[in-house]
Design an enzyme around this catalytic site. Structure first.
Site, PDB file in Angstrom:
ATOM      1  N   PHE A  53      42.331  27.906  43.307  1.00 48.14           N
ATOM      2  CA  PHE A  53      43.592  27.905  42.574  1.00 48.14           C
ATOM      3  C   PHE A  53      44.057  29.346  42.350  1.00 48.14           C
ATOM      4  O   PHE A  53      43.252  30.254  42.128  1.00 48.14           O
ATOM      5  CB  PHE A  53      43.430  27.181  41.242  1.00 48.14           C
ATOM      6  N   GLU A  54      45.374  29.527  42.380  1.00 46.55           N
ATOM      7  CA  GLU A  54      45.968  30.865  42.333  1.00 46.55           C
ATOM      8  C   GLU A  54      45.510  31.679  41.124  1.00 46.55           C
ATOM      9  O   GLU A  54      45.312  32.886  41.218  1.00 46.55           O
ATOM     10  CB  GLU A  54      47.489  30.744  42.325  1.00 46.55           C
ATOM     11  N   SER A  55      45.333  31.040  39.988  1.00 45.82           N
ATOM     12  CA  SER A  55      44.952  31.776  38.784  1.00 45.82           C
ATOM     13  C   SER A  55      43.483  32.169  38.768  1.00 45.82           C
ATOM     14  O   SER A  55      43.046  32.884  37.868  1.00 45.82           O
ATOM     15  CB  SER A  55      45.266  30.942  37.534  1.00 45.82           C
ATOM     16  N   GLY A  56      42.717  31.703  39.746  1.00 44.54           N
ATOM     17  CA  GLY A  56      41.342  32.172  39.863  1.00 44.54           C
ATOM     18  C   GLY A  56      40.268  31.118  39.813  1.00 44.54           C
ATOM     19  O   GLY A  56      39.096  31.413  40.058  1.00 44.54           O
ATOM     20  N   SER A  87      41.751  36.378  43.931  1.00 42.82           N
ATOM     21  CA  SER A  87      41.975  35.102  44.630  1.00 42.82           C
ATOM     22  C   SER A  87      42.883  35.332  45.839  1.00 42.82           C
ATOM     23  O   SER A  87      42.719  34.694  46.880  1.00 42.82           O
ATOM     24  CB  SER A  87      42.569  34.054  43.683  1.00 42.82           C
TER      25      SER A  87
END
Length: 260
Positions: A53-56, A87
């Site tokens: 996921f983009e946020s990590g 990420s």
């Protein structure tokens, strides 16, 4: 005969997204229907994917449907949690097999605009900007674009290239020093790919009830056609729909049609 209601357009979108994912892949997941599609793939034909996921968040344990890529559910008991920049770095070093992203505009070469509508001299709308879109589209070998297909959202040329697709077509992406590129576009009409030489968007398969004429009416440019008859994508089975509705998104966070 099916005993449950057929897939609505949002469910069909999620289903077609899931079909882009192969078992064992590392999947960079975007907010919204890409999350639904990735989770559906994991529950059906691709149980051994790793979701990034983009946020990590890295491959969290299953829980409730996240409301975005920054939702705490994307971090739930993850084996590793990173910040955004690392990420994106996963894309740069090749630890992402396929990524999903959307945009306000997608043109016939798969370029994506999430920056402005109009020009800087004649602005109509200011959009959120790149976020991680340029990183994802520039650094991953395979990306899948997701969007609502209308003539203004699918123009011949985007107002601003936030995320490069195949730029001006042909080998222009390669000449710009970029690897990979978009391999599919998933909309309410069906699934599209890109003709190998020109890199123009081409119909790959249409959803049940859709026609070439409808898909063309939803586009601001001429869609290329495959050789021979245009395939119709098979509707999801009752088993898949029940998994989607009862396991993946039971609260219908992303698959409920407006007004229903």
């Amino acid at each position: 005969m099916s005993k449950i209601a057929p897939a609505n357009p949002l469910e069909m979108l999620a289903y077609n997204i899931s079909l882009q994912i192969e078992n064992g892949q590392i999947v960079y997941v975007g907010t919204g229907l890409p999350m639904v599609g990735a989770l559906l793939a994991a529950k059906t034909h691709a149980p051994h994917i790793t979701m990034v996921f983009e946020s990590g968040g890295q491959d969290p344990l299953e829980g409730d449907m996240p409301w975005s890529v920054g939702c705490p559910f994307t971090f739930r008991k993850s084996p590793m949690v990173q910040e955004m920049a690392p990420s994106f770095g996963q894309c740069a070093i090749g630890y992402v097999d396929i990524a999903f992203q959307g945009g306000a505009q997608i043109d016939m070469y798969g370029n994506v605009n999430t920056s402005v509508i109009g020009s800087y001299d004649n602005l109509k709308s200011i959009l959120p900007g790149s976020g991680g879109g340029n990183d994802i589209g520039s650094l991953t070998e395979k990306s899948v674009l997701v969007g609502l297909q209308t003539p203004d959202r699918f123009p011949e040329k985007v107002d601003f290239i936030t995320t490069p697709g195949y730029l001006d077509g042909g080998d222009s992406r390669e000449k710009a020093g970029l690897i990979g590129g978009p391999v599919a576009v998933v909309t309410q009409c069906g699934v599209f790919d890109f003709e190998p030489v020109s890199k123009r968007m081409r119909i790959k398969g249409l959803n049940p009830g859709m026609t070439v004429e409808i898909a063309q009416a939803c586009s601001g440019f001429e869609l290329l056609l495959p050789d021979g008859e245009v395939p119709i994508i098979a509707a999801p089975s009752d088993e898949i729909l029940e998994t989607l509705r009862n396991v993946v998104d039971p609260r219908r966070v992303f698959t409920k049609m407006p007004g229903s």
